[in-house]
Design a protein around this motif. Structure first.
Motif, PDB file in Angstrom:
ATOM      1  N   ASN A  38      14.589  12.235  -8.144  1.00 53.43           N
ATOM      2  CA  ASN A  38      15.985  12.670  -8.071  1.00 53.43           C
ATOM      3  C   ASN A  38      16.862  11.673  -8.831  1.00 53.43           C
ATOM      4  OD1 ASN A  38      18.671  13.143  -7.271  1.00 53.43           O
ATOM      5  ND2 ASN A  38      17.960  14.110  -5.382  1.00 53.43           N
ATOM      6  N   GLY A  40      19.921  11.213  -8.942  1.00 53.70           N
ATOM      7  CA  GLY A  40      21.083  10.676  -8.235  1.00 53.70           C
ATOM      8  C   GLY A  40      20.732   9.763  -7.086  1.00 53.70           C
ATOM      9  N   THR A  41      19.587   9.996  -6.449  1.00 52.36           N
ATOM     10  CA  THR A  41      19.254   9.190  -5.266  1.00 52.36           C
ATOM     11  C   THR A  41      17.836   8.634  -5.309  1.00 52.36           C
ATOM     12  OG1 THR A  41      18.488  11.175  -4.129  1.00 52.36           O
ATOM     13  CG2 THR A  41      20.786  10.549  -3.767  1.00 52.36           C
ATOM     14  N   VAL A  43      14.364   7.102  -7.701  1.00 56.53           N
ATOM     15  CA  VAL A  43      14.044   5.801  -8.292  1.00 56.53           C
ATOM     16  C   VAL A  43      14.953   5.442  -9.470  1.00 56.53           C
ATOM     17  CG1 VAL A  43      11.643   5.903  -7.576  1.00 56.53           C
ATOM     18  CG2 VAL A  43      12.276   6.808  -9.817  1.00 56.53           C
ATOM     19  N   TRP A  44      15.545   6.458 -10.100  1.00 53.00           N
ATOM     20  CA  TRP A  44      16.307   6.166 -11.320  1.00 53.00           C
ATOM     21  C   TRP A  44      17.635   5.475 -11.048  1.00 53.00           C
ATOM     22  CZ3 TRP A  44      13.415   6.450 -15.373  1.00 53.00           C
ATOM     23  CH2 TRP A  44      12.394   7.399 -15.468  1.00 53.00           C
ATOM     24  N   ILE A 177      12.636   0.442  -4.215  1.00 49.07           N
ATOM     25  CA  ILE A 177      11.945   1.508  -4.949  1.00 49.07           C
ATOM     26  C   ILE A 177      10.658   1.911  -4.234  1.00 49.07           C
ATOM     27  CG2 ILE A 177      10.682   2.006  -7.086  1.00 49.07           C
ATOM     28  CD1 ILE A 177      12.839   0.515  -8.612  1.00 49.07           C
ATOM     29  N   LEU A 827      13.484  -6.293 -10.807  1.00 52.68           N
ATOM     30  CA  LEU A 827      14.534  -6.227 -11.816  1.00 52.68           C
ATOM     31  C   LEU A 827      15.543  -7.355 -11.661  1.00 52.68           C
ATOM     32  CD1 LEU A 827      15.281  -2.397 -11.892  1.00 52.68           C
ATOM     33  CD2 LEU A 827      13.508  -3.712 -13.014  1.00 52.68           C
TER      34      LEU A 827
ATOM     35  N   VAL B  24      23.895  16.324 -10.309  1.00 56.36           N
ATOM     36  CA  VAL B  24      22.779  15.384 -10.394  1.00 56.36           C
ATOM     37  C   VAL B  24      23.215  14.002  -9.950  1.00 56.36           C
ATOM     38  CG1 VAL B  24      21.299  14.190 -12.048  1.00 56.36           C
ATOM     39  CG2 VAL B  24      21.544  16.662 -12.154  1.00 56.36           C
ATOM     40  N   TYR B  25      24.373  13.610 -10.395  1.00 58.09           N
ATOM     41  CA  TYR B  25      24.866  12.268 -10.077  1.00 58.09           C
ATOM     42  C   TYR B  25      25.017  12.091  -8.565  1.00 58.09           C
ATOM     43  CZ  TYR B  25      27.394   7.925 -10.814  1.00 58.09           C
ATOM     44  OH  TYR B  25      27.758   6.611 -10.821  1.00 58.09           O
ATOM     45  N   GLU B  26      25.391  13.185  -7.922  1.00 61.85           N
ATOM     46  CA  GLU B  26      25.568  13.112  -6.465  1.00 61.85           C
ATOM     47  C   GLU B  26      24.256  13.346  -5.710  1.00 61.85           C
ATOM     48  OE1 GLU B  26      28.270  12.213  -4.699  1.00 61.85           O
ATOM     49  OE2 GLU B  26      29.072  11.693  -6.674  1.00 61.85           O
ATOM     50  N   GLY B  27      23.208  13.599  -6.432  1.00 61.41           N
ATOM     51  CA  GLY B  27      21.901  13.723  -5.785  1.00 61.41           C
ATOM     52  C   GLY B  27      21.477  15.135  -5.468  1.00 61.41           C
ATOM     53  N   VAL B  63      20.863  15.557 -16.527  1.00 63.31           N
ATOM     54  CA  VAL B  63      19.948  14.611 -15.869  1.00 63.31           C
ATOM     55  C   VAL B  63      19.784  13.349 -16.707  1.00 63.31           C
ATOM     56  CG1 VAL B  63      17.513  14.254 -15.291  1.00 63.31           C
ATOM     57  CG2 VAL B  63      18.682  16.298 -14.504  1.00 63.31           C
ATOM     58  N   SER B  66      22.887  11.265 -16.538  1.00 62.20           N
ATOM     59  CA  SER B  66      22.991  10.664 -15.210  1.00 62.20           C
ATOM     60  C   SER B  66      22.037   9.476 -15.074  1.00 62.20           C
ATOM     61  CB  SER B  66      22.676  11.724 -14.153  1.00 62.20           C
ATOM     62  OG  SER B  66      22.558  11.130 -12.900  1.00 62.20           O
ATOM     63  N   ILE B  67      20.843   9.637 -15.576  1.00 65.05           N
ATOM     64  CA  ILE B  67      19.868   8.546 -15.488  1.00 65.05           C
ATOM     65  C   ILE B  67      20.312   7.357 -16.325  1.00 65.05           C
ATOM     66  CG2 ILE B  67      17.538   7.856 -16.190  1.00 65.05           C
ATOM     67  CD1 ILE B  67      16.583  10.630 -15.284  1.00 65.05           C
ATOM     68  N   ASN B  70      22.880   4.567 -15.410  1.00 66.18           N
ATOM     69  CA  ASN B  70      22.475   3.345 -14.697  1.00 66.18           C
ATOM     70  C   ASN B  70      21.762   2.416 -15.686  1.00 66.18           C
ATOM     71  OD1 ASN B  70      21.483   1.360 -13.023  1.00 66.18           O
ATOM     72  ND2 ASN B  70      19.975   2.673 -12.024  1.00 66.18           N
ATOM     73  N   TYR B  72      19.999   0.005 -15.308  1.00 64.32           N
ATOM     74  CA  TYR B  72      18.679  -0.456 -14.858  1.00 64.32           C
ATOM     75  C   TYR B  72      17.638   0.660 -14.840  1.00 64.32           C
ATOM     76  CZ  TYR B  72      21.187  -4.578 -13.223  1.00 64.32           C
ATOM     77  OH  TYR B  72      21.952  -5.710 -13.155  1.00 64.32           O
ATOM     78  N   ALA B  73      18.075   1.885 -15.213  1.00 64.52           N
ATOM     79  CA  ALA B  73      17.217   3.046 -14.973  1.00 64.52           C
ATOM     80  C   ALA B  73      15.850   2.926 -15.650  1.00 64.52           C
ATOM     81  CB  ALA B  73      17.933   4.316 -15.429  1.00 64.52           C
ATOM     82  N   TYR B  75      14.266   0.334 -16.488  1.00 59.59           N
ATOM     83  CA  TYR B  75      13.467  -0.685 -15.786  1.00 59.59           C
ATOM     84  C   TYR B  75      12.993  -0.149 -14.426  1.00 59.59           C
ATOM     85  CZ  TYR B  75      15.779  -3.453 -19.338  1.00 59.59           C
ATOM     86  OH  TYR B  75      16.249  -3.905 -20.536  1.00 59.59           O
ATOM     87  N   ASP B  76      13.879   0.625 -13.777  1.00 62.26           N
ATOM     88  CA  ASP B  76      13.453   1.278 -12.521  1.00 62.26           C
ATOM     89  C   ASP B  76      12.228   2.148 -12.773  1.00 62.26           C
ATOM     90  OD1 ASP B  76      15.505   0.219 -10.992  1.00 62.26           O
ATOM     91  OD2 ASP B  76      16.866   1.900 -11.379  1.00 62.26           O
ATOM     92  N   GLY B  77      12.279   2.836 -13.916  1.00 62.07           N
ATOM     93  CA  GLY B  77      11.141   3.690 -14.268  1.00 62.07           C
ATOM     94  C   GLY B  77       9.880   2.873 -14.468  1.00 62.07           C
ATOM     95  N   LEU B  97      10.206   9.578 -17.281  1.00 57.47           N
ATOM     96  CA  LEU B  97      11.456  10.186 -17.740  1.00 57.47           C
ATOM     97  C   LEU B  97      11.189  11.591 -18.278  1.00 57.47           C
ATOM     98  CD1 LEU B  97      14.484   9.720 -18.201  1.00 57.47           C
ATOM     99  CD2 LEU B  97      13.918   8.834 -20.471  1.00 57.47           C
ATOM    100  N   THR B 100      10.620  13.911 -15.475  1.00 57.35           N
ATOM    101  CA  THR B 100      11.892  14.220 -14.811  1.00 57.35           C
ATOM    102  C   THR B 100      12.691  15.236 -15.627  1.00 57.35           C
ATOM    103  OG1 THR B 100      11.919  11.945 -14.002  1.00 57.35           O
ATOM    104  CG2 THR B 100      13.954  13.181 -13.786  1.00 57.35           C
TER     105      THR B 100
END
Lengths: 867, 124
Positions: A38, A40-41, A43-44, A177, A827, B24-27, B63, B66-67, B70, B72-73, B75-77, B97, B100
């Motif tokens: 998702n 918005g909420t 892992v991204w 995460i 991170l 998407v931003y709001e989930g 999407v 929105s990703i 961020n 850090y996105a 790196y989160d990936g 990615l 997604t």
């Protein structure tokens, strides 16, 4: 046409539904993809916690307000100052959760026996193990027994509030995460969770199963072998932590040791054969190997590759050894040094805190999830710990009968096993029933054809070790320190102590069980005759205070001199680190050189003391057989001849010696174990008494070998009982040397001078969550399992997890370092910012200049508290 | 005044993009399917592919934006990739990615198709 449209619509709807289902259904132990990905909420949208810096705030809870200053510094420390004590602990809880939420929850869940609810059925044996240790019941009992008006309760209460305040404020951006991937949302933290971490710690420090393989040894090997291989007190050089000449008082009593036997099997229950007993013991060993966190490879191997959040909990709290010592400078300044050898992980098992409140300014390291500072110093006292490793686990085989199902014979009558019915929620499976069976003398760990083995551990009774550290944090003198120490009962430590008044000492107080007969090294008969009758009285428990030597030390070596009147166990470490520390401290005392520099030099020393014992006879054997050596073996000999015994990364001799010693040990003992049919099921290759892994070969066998090599080189134990070959130390040493050179040639090439230790020996900061790719390292590293600066194994993730040196005459100059950093988030720049310092043997000044003045409170006359 | 098909396509595309991003931003990214259905219905396209594109591509872009909002996105990936056994590198992150984005495209685009076919059926 219309039908075709309906079909197309139907297909589109079906495809959409399939996508929706794909996104909503958990895959294996993962959360549904729709949650994980998702944007918005999921892992991204994660962001790391705040970096370094200071901020001030006012905290209000109910009607109470407190001024707070928090500084996060790039040395691995979070500093909290407040004008209210409760606010300090609240903030500690909040910030620990902010930086280590996943770590503290996983530790607590594991010890509570709830890990499979998150990770799935692969870790069910671990949950069953910790349920068997009665963690949920014991932690509840501890909480119920707390004194609600005590300082320690206040600390714990507000710490818990702080953790939960963070959880309540937790946004998806800050959700770890790994929680998102596993679909875990933390429930409110409880005091029981904190004590679960305490139980994990105390089990890892005091749990042992050596009695099981030793019983097998007693049953399979003749008495003369037991006498030779497993002396109850080692024959090689030992510097006990608490030698008789340093504290005669604790030796001046009757004790129980004279009533015990150490070389005979205990009586068996009626009707049970030796073979049935051995098979039951093997089953008990399997119970540990499959579920106990100390057996690192067993559970990890069962997990999905990549998804392995358990593996490094397995390693996370293992304890291979530690060092601490105290010493007086010529002018009477008390120094303390400590480096506990826990697993080096990222995030670290430690998190650094400086806690400043009314009457308190303590700095040191803490276990995430536990309030206060565990190891550190304040302006008045410093303390450190090593594992004392006494025997506080006893095993019994119950007397049972087919005529009395569900009962055991105890103290003259048949009694029913008490049953604790557990239900373990397993992700993807549902609730799994699990029964824990209790006898008067322990919990059942194996039941093989009616042969029931139980285990009794002091940790299965409610004790509050956490209180000890909280009282240490605010102690101002020896009396207050000892008052705090009186709470420490389980996982007995050698607590080193130094204060500003020039007192030094080491104390190993706690619950030492006393039995009045039988062989406590082995499984005992559970009919009530061999149960604990009490504990060693405090006045006779080991300690040393202001010894005539002007120093004291501990490095997991044997605790007491041979004539100590109580039995306290027999499997300690080889004492090689202690021997080296003793040698160096003696030298520095003689040179009047007790300084920060000399203490650092000891802590970073990589001379393996075992080379003092084994290298001269090896060189002698080689030099007298040069004509039989190959040219490459001669080159290797030359390297050893010029070597000083230091395990530096550029030493090729270190590599040769390390592998040679392992081969020498194996070549000597393995034929005997094979001859007497000691099998892997009996613990061969797993326990140090049966040639455990190389990382822990500092058990009793290495001391036997040192003794025989130097004093009895023709002893029969060098013979090979399988081939009937008559051998002596020289023959076995040469055999091992030949094997070693062959192995190293195939591994590292034909040039011995290039066989640098740094090519085969590394340090690694292993990912705490078992995600190998998030580990840091490996780095070529000095040291081995016997050096003070220890690095156990070849890819070592165990070693000095925290180094501290303090001169209590000037405690503001105290130094320390731990590897990793504050944050568990890869991170964050604080994930791995202290590792380079640690690897290079550098130290941070623990309270550096330039902080807001509050952090010098009680150190500097003008420093005040916030507000 | 009626809008030309092309204008309608791009207006709906942009509207879809903005609303998709907000959802998407709001989930609420699963609601992109509903949004896609409305877009597909409103577009009244002749070809199903147009409906799929007008509904799906803005969803995908929403999407992606929105990703990437961020910092850090990526790196989160990478961290997520490491946890689930993919390479701990930009490659692992890009694999996730792409997955997604494909999911986003499927959700919104299939929603658009459903809307498109409903419209066709109602029109008949």
């Amino acid at each position: 046409m219309s039908i075709l449209l309906y079909i197309k619509l139907g297909l589109a709807v079906i495809c959409l539904l399939l996508v929706a289902i794909l996104l909503s259904v958990p895959i294996s132990i993962l959360a549904p993809l729709g949650q994980v990905l998702n944007p918005g909420t999921g892992v991204w949208n994660s962001v790391p916690p705040p970096g370094v810096g200071c901020h001030s705030s006012v905290l209000t809870i109910n009607d109470s307000s407190a001024a707070i200053v928090v500084c996060v510094t790039p040395d691995g420390f979070i500093r909290i100052a407040s004008n209210e004590t409760w606010a300090v602990f609240y903030e500690e809880g909040y910030l620990t959760a902010e930086y280590r939420l996943a770590q503290m929850y996983f530790m607590a869940m594991m010890t509570m026996g709830n890990l499979s609810s998150v990770v799935g059925p692969s870790v069910l044996p671990s949950d069953e193990f910790f349920r068997t240790l009665l963690t949920p019941q014991v932690t509840q009992e501890i909480v119920d027994s707390l004194n609600k008006s005590s300082f320690t309760y206040e600390a714990l209460y507000y710490y818990t509030l702080g953790v939960n305040a963070y959880i309540e404020s937790l946004t998806s951006q800050r959700m770890p995460i790994i929680f998102k991937v596993l679909g875990f949302r933390p429930l409110p933290w409880t005091m029981e969770d904190t004590f679960a971490i305490q139980q994990l710690l105390t089990w890892s420090l005091s749990g042992s199963a050596d009695q099981l393989p030793f019983t097998v040894a007693l049953l399979k090997m003749p008495k003369q072998v037991i006498y030779a291989f497993y002396p109850a007190y080692p024959s090689s050089i030992q510097y006990p932590v608490y030698p008789e000449e340093w504290n005669l008082g604790i030796y001046n009593t009757t004790g129980n040791i004279k009533g015990l036997s150490f070389y005979s099997p205990n009586p068996l229950p009626p009707g049970i054969t030796k073979q049935e007993f051995i098979e039951a013991i093997d089953k008990a060993i399997a119970f540990y190997e499959e579920s106990d966190t100390a057996f690192r490879d067993s559970i990890a191997s069962k997990l999905l590759p990549g998804i392995n959040p358990f593996e490094h909990f397995v390693i996370g709290l293992s304890d291979e050894g530690s060092n601490n010592w105290v010493a007086l400078s010529p002018s009477g300044q008390a120094f303390l040094a400590n480096d506990p050898h826990l697993t080096t992980t990222v995030p670290s098992i430690w998190i650094g805190f400086q806690l400043v409140g009314p009457g308190m300014n303590v700095i040191g390291v803490d276990f995430p999830g536990v309030p206060g500072v565990i190891l550190g110093h304040n302006p008045f006292i410093a303390w450190g710990a090593t594992d004392a490793e006494p025997q506080v686990v006893y095993y019994y085989v119950e007397v049972t009968s087919p005529n009395h199902p569900g009962e055991y014979y105890y103290d003259g009558s048949w009694m029913p096993f008490e049953v604790v019915q557990e239900k373990i929620y397993v992700k993807g499976v549902g609730y799994v029933p699990y029964n824990v069976y209790l006898a008067r003398n322990g919990v059942v760990i194996a039941n093989y054809s009616g042969v029931v083995i139980v285990m009794n551990w002091t940790g299965m009774y409610p004790t509050d070790e956490g209180a000890t550290f909280l009282y240490f944090d605010i102690a101002q003198n020896l009396t207050e320190f000892l008052e705090g120490l009186s709470y420490f009962k389980v996982g007995i430590q050698n607590f080193a102590y130094a204060d500003r008044y020039g007192n030094i000492g080491i104390f190993a107080w706690g619950l030492y069980p006393v039995v009045n007969g039988g062989n406590p090294r082995a499984v005992m008969l559970g009919n009530g005759s061999y149960d604990w009758v009490g504990f060693i009285p405090t006045q006779y428990q080991p300690y040393v205070l202001n010894p005539p030597s002007r120093f004291a030390l501990s490095a997991n070596e044997i605790l007491v001199s041979p004539n100590y009147p109580y039995y306290v166990g027999w499997i300690f470490e080889s004492g090689f680190r202690a021997d080296e520390i003793y040698t160096l401290l003696s030298k520095f005392e003689e040179e009047s050189n007790i300084t920060y520099a000399s203490m650092e030099a000891i802590q970073l020393n990589v001379h393996d003391y075992s080379t003092n014992l084994f290298l001269p006879p090896l060189l002698n054997a080689l030099s007298t057989h040069l004509d039989r050596l190959t040219p490459i073996e001669v080159q290797a000999y030359e390297l050893l001849k010029d070597w000083n015994g230091d395990f530096t990364p550029n030493s090729a001799a270190a590599t040769i010696y390390y592998f040679w010693l392992w081969n020498y040990l194996n070549d000597t003992f393995m034929p005997w174990f094979q001859y007497y049919n000691i099998t892997p099921a009996d613990g061969l290759g797993e326990f140090s008494i049966f040639l455990g892994p190389d990382a822990i070969f500092h058990g009793p066998l290495i001391l036997d070998l040192a003794n025989w090599t130097n004093n009895y080189p023709d002893i029969v134990w060098f013979n090979d009982p399988i081939t009937g070959q008559s051998r002596n130390a020289t023959i076995v040493m040469l055999l091992a040397f030949n094997q070693t050179i062959s192995e190293l040639m195939s591994k590292l090439g034909p040039t011995p001078s290039t066989w640098y230790w740094g090519r085969v020996h590394y340090r690694e900061l292993t990912s705490f969550f078992g995600v190998n790719q998030l580990s840091v390292g490996p780095f070529p590293a000095p040291g081995d399992c016997n050096t003070i600066n220890a690095a156990y194994g070849l890819i070592s993730n165990e070693g000095p997890s925290w180094r501290q040196i303090v001169n209590m005459a000037t405690p503001l100059g105290g130094i320390g370092v731990y590897p990793g950093g504050i944050s568990e988030n890869p991170l964050s720049p604080l994930y791995n910012d202290t590792t380079a310092y640690w690897l290079n043997g550098q130290y941070y000044t623990l309270i550096p200049p330039g902080l807001p003045q509050y952090f010098y409170y009680l150190y500097l006359p003008n420093a005040t508290l916030p507000g | 005044m009626t809008m030309s098909y092309t204008t309608r396509f791009w207006v709906l595309f942009i509207v879809n993009l903005v609303i998709s991003f907000a959802l998407v931003y709001e989930g609420y990214w699963l609601l992109m399917a509903v949004l896609g259905l409305i877009i597909g219905y409103s577009l009244n396209a002749n070809k199903a592919l147009s409906a799929f594109t007008c509904a799906g591509v803005p969803g995908l872009l929403g999407v992606l934006i929105s990703i990437l909002a961020n910092p850090y996105a990526i790196y989160d990936g990478e961290v997520t990739a490491a946890i689930i056994g993919l390479p701990y590198s930009i490659v692992g992150s890009i694999i996730l990615l792409v997955i997604t984005l494909l999911i986003a495209l499927a959700l919104a685009g299939l929603g658009g198709l459903v809307g498109h076919y409903i419209r066709k059926l109602i029109k008949r």
